[in-house]
Design a protein around this motif. Sequence first.
Motif, PDB file in Angstrom:
ATOM      1  N   TYR A 115      32.775  37.779  18.976  1.00 14.26           N
ATOM      2  CA  TYR A 115      31.563  37.475  19.734  1.00 14.26           C
ATOM      3  C   TYR A 115      30.836  38.729  20.218  1.00 14.26           C
ATOM      4  N   VAL A 116      31.586  39.673  20.747  1.00 13.92           N
ATOM      5  CA  VAL A 116      30.954  40.860  21.335  1.00 13.92           C
ATOM      6  C   VAL A 116      30.219  41.672  20.274  1.00 13.92           C
ATOM      7  N   ASN A 117      30.841  41.870  19.121  1.00 10.53           N
ATOM      8  CA  ASN A 117      30.142  42.583  18.041  1.00 10.53           C
ATOM      9  C   ASN A 117      28.943  41.789  17.544  1.00 10.53           C
ATOM     10  N   ALA A 118      29.044  40.459  17.598  1.00 15.49           N
ATOM     11  CA  ALA A 118      27.915  39.631  17.189  1.00 15.49           C
ATOM     12  C   ALA A 118      26.721  39.812  18.115  1.00 15.49           C
ATOM     13  N   LEU A 119      26.980  40.155  19.379  1.00 11.58           N
ATOM     14  CA  LEU A 119      25.888  40.456  20.298  1.00 11.58           C
ATOM     15  C   LEU A 119      25.098  41.674  19.831  1.00 11.58           C
ATOM     16  N   LEU A 120      25.803  42.651  19.277  1.00 10.33           N
ATOM     17  CA  LEU A 120      25.137  43.842  18.749  1.00 10.33           C
ATOM     18  C   LEU A 120      24.220  43.466  17.589  1.00 10.33           C
ATOM     19  N   THR A 121      24.742  42.623  16.696  1.00  9.45           N
ATOM     20  CA  THR A 121      23.958  42.199  15.536  1.00  9.45           C
ATOM     21  C   THR A 121      22.729  41.406  15.964  1.00  9.45           C
ATOM     22  N   GLN A 122      22.920  40.499  16.911  1.00 10.33           N
ATOM     23  CA  GLN A 122      21.796  39.707  17.411  1.00 10.33           C
ATOM     24  C   GLN A 122      20.686  40.609  17.948  1.00 10.33           C
ATOM     25  N   THR A 123      21.074  41.597  18.721  1.00 13.23           N
ATOM     26  CA  THR A 123      20.093  42.500  19.335  1.00 13.23           C
ATOM     27  C   THR A 123      19.365  43.321  18.280  1.00 13.23           C
ATOM     28  N   GLU A 124      20.109  43.834  17.310  1.00 18.35           N
ATOM     29  CA  GLU A 124      19.492  44.610  16.230  1.00 18.35           C
ATOM     30  C   GLU A 124      18.511  43.742  15.430  1.00 18.35           C
ATOM     31  N   THR A 125      18.900  42.499  15.166  1.00 16.96           N
ATOM     32  CA  THR A 125      18.044  41.606  14.386  1.00 16.96           C
ATOM     33  C   THR A 125      16.769  41.282  15.138  1.00 16.96           C
ATOM     34  N   LEU A 126      16.886  40.977  16.420  1.00 14.91           N
ATOM     35  CA  LEU A 126      15.694  40.691  17.218  1.00 14.91           C
ATOM     36  C   LEU A 126      14.815  41.941  17.332  1.00 14.91           C
ATOM     37  N   GLY A 127      15.436  43.106  17.393  1.00 12.30           N
ATOM     38  CA  GLY A 127      14.662  44.340  17.407  1.00 12.30           C
ATOM     39  C   GLY A 127      13.841  44.500  16.143  1.00 12.30           C
ATOM     40  N   THR A 128      14.411  44.091  15.012  1.00 14.97           N
ATOM     41  CA  THR A 128      13.686  44.144  13.740  1.00 14.97           C
ATOM     42  C   THR A 128      12.507  43.178  13.747  1.00 14.97           C
ATOM     43  N   VAL A 129      12.730  41.972  14.229  1.00 12.75           N
ATOM     44  CA  VAL A 129      11.675  40.947  14.238  1.00 12.75           C
ATOM     45  C   VAL A 129      10.493  41.381  15.089  1.00 12.75           C
ATOM     46  N   PHE A 130      10.773  41.970  16.236  1.00 10.29           N
ATOM     47  CA  PHE A 130       9.697  42.289  17.178  1.00 10.29           C
ATOM     48  C   PHE A 130       9.255  43.753  17.126  1.00 10.29           C
ATOM     49  N   GLY A 131       9.773  44.506  16.164  1.00 13.19           N
ATOM     50  CA  GLY A 131       9.393  45.905  16.058  1.00 13.19           C
ATOM     51  C   GLY A 131       9.858  46.722  17.238  1.00 13.19           C
ATOM     52  N   LYS A 132      11.010  46.369  17.784  1.00 10.84           N
ATOM     53  CA  LYS A 132      11.553  47.037  18.965  1.00 10.84           C
ATOM     54  C   LYS A 132      12.909  47.669  18.647  1.00 10.84           C
ATOM     55  N   GLU A 133      12.984  48.324  17.516  1.00 11.58           N
ATOM     56  CA  GLU A 133      14.254  48.909  17.090  1.00 11.58           C
ATOM     57  C   GLU A 133      14.787  49.933  18.086  1.00 11.58           C
ATOM     58  N   ALA A 134      13.907  50.753  18.649  1.00 10.69           N
ATOM     59  CA  ALA A 134      14.352  51.772  19.599  1.00 10.69           C
ATOM     60  C   ALA A 134      14.921  51.141  20.861  1.00 10.69           C
ATOM     61  N   GLU A 135      14.254  50.114  21.360  1.00 10.58           N
ATOM     62  CA  GLU A 135      14.741  49.419  22.542  1.00 10.58           C
ATOM     63  C   GLU A 135      16.079  48.732  22.257  1.00 10.58           C
ATOM     64  N   ALA A 136      16.188  48.156  21.067  1.00 15.49           N
ATOM     65  CA  ALA A 136      17.434  47.491  20.681  1.00 15.49           C
ATOM     66  C   ALA A 136      18.586  48.485  20.634  1.00 15.49           C
ATOM     67  N   LYS A 137      18.310  49.669  20.111  1.00  9.95           N
ATOM     68  CA  LYS A 137      19.354  50.699  20.028  1.00  9.95           C
ATOM     69  C   LYS A 137      19.832  51.108  21.409  1.00  9.95           C
ATOM     70  N   GLU A 138      18.925  51.177  22.352  1.00 11.06           N
ATOM     71  CA  GLU A 138      19.298  51.531  23.723  1.00 11.06           C
ATOM     72  C   GLU A 138      20.195  50.448  24.331  1.00 11.06           C
ATOM     73  N   ILE A 139      19.857  49.189  24.084  1.00 10.50           N
ATOM     74  CA  ILE A 139      20.629  48.072  24.634  1.00 10.50           C
ATOM     75  C   ILE A 139      22.024  48.014  24.013  1.00 10.50           C
ATOM     76  N   THR A 140      22.103  48.181  22.694  1.00 10.92           N
ATOM     77  CA  THR A 140      23.408  48.142  22.030  1.00 10.92           C
ATOM     78  C   THR A 140      24.260  49.344  22.425  1.00 10.92           C
ATOM     79  N   GLY A 141      23.614  50.483  22.627  1.00 15.15           N
ATOM     80  CA  GLY A 141      24.345  51.671  23.045  1.00 15.15           C
ATOM     81  C   GLY A 141      24.993  51.486  24.409  1.00 15.15           C
ATOM     82  N   ALA A 142      24.280  50.789  25.304  1.00 15.85           N
ATOM     83  CA  ALA A 142      24.822  50.536  26.639  1.00 15.85           C
ATOM     84  C   ALA A 142      26.057  49.648  26.564  1.00 15.85           C
ATOM     85  N   LEU A 143      26.013  48.637  25.698  1.00 12.81           N
ATOM     86  CA  LEU A 143      27.190  47.779  25.540  1.00 12.81           C
ATOM     87  C   LEU A 143      28.356  48.555  24.954  1.00 12.81           C
ATOM     88  N   ASP A 144      28.102  49.342  23.938  1.00 10.17           N
ATOM     89  CA  ASP A 144      29.167  50.126  23.318  1.00 10.17           C
ATOM     90  C   ASP A 144      29.860  51.029  24.339  1.00 10.17           C
TER      91      ASP A 144
END
Length: 332
Positions: free
Chosen positions: A157-186
């Motif tokens: 589940y936890v790794n799936a949260l990373l994938t979800q965030t990256e995918t939504l970042g792709t959809v909304f053109g927010k890849e940089a923001e997504a990377k920041e969010i996933t980095g915080a979880l990591d």
Amino acid sequence: MRAHRFRKSLLVTSSALCAGLVLSACGSGSDGKAEPAGAEGAKTVTIPTAKGEVEVPLKPARVAALDNTSFATLKAFGVKPVAVPKALLPNEGFEDWKNDSSIQDVGTHREPRFEALNAAEPDLIIGGYRFTDHHDKLSKIATTVDVAPSDEAKDGYVNALLTQTETLGTVFGKEAEAKEITGALDKARTDAAAATQGESVFLAVASAGKVDNGASRIGRLAEPLNLKNVLSAEGEDSTSVHNDSGLAPETVAKLNPDWVIMLDRDAAVGTEDGSEAVAAQKIVDGMEAWDKTTFRTKDQVIYLDDDFYLSEGIQAYTTAFTQVSTAFGAAG
């Protein structure tokens, strides 16, 4: 020491995401060359979902957000939805969505208001999780995607949260923001793993004035950590927190865990009968059978954020892991 208080997704590699972008988000420029993802001429992007690859609008203007695990990420991306299940919004941080009459209230997964959703005229519906069973009906209204995290995900589940965030970042053109969010979880997960040294833990859920085994719901939190769970989720038929296994306080006392991590369901949604909710900490402190347990005598109970039950997204897990590392670090 004071009590420490806090609160089938697809795992895709970055190369898989990139492949989806090359196939779908890249258009042809006037010179016949492929335009990069996110270019002005790009209109759609293909993303991996629980139902397979789906072509969706790139940077959709009208989004219906039904999956509560996505809410905080969408807000961080600056996305204002046209429809949400307002009863599933966390109690804090989403007052603007809850009180905005221009955002349609589509009810809950138990009693969805499809008419209201249709009236919102979404370009994209972010479904899944609690709304998984309604996918086919939702798809008749607009393109619907399920990118929600799942316990059945390849790496959990936890790794799936990373994938979800990256995918939504792709959809909304927010890849940089997504990377920041996933980095915080990591980082939070790594710190929590380093702070735990094989201690025993009872993963608990408080509801209706009782404490029960919450391993099926928050075992996800303990999976990456170096902890020994005194009660597994074996025999529990779902991740529901509504089940009453009849777990006796004396059973927990006999197991005598070093720590307790507690999910307080009623703090998020109230009681089912409308009575006043009893705070999880009050239940724990009032349990005579636990007077001599290690977790009570050493005050080693971590209370997840009150809204954890309503969020369960990447930000909620980042906060929870941070609580774990802070609490265990302070305990030495």
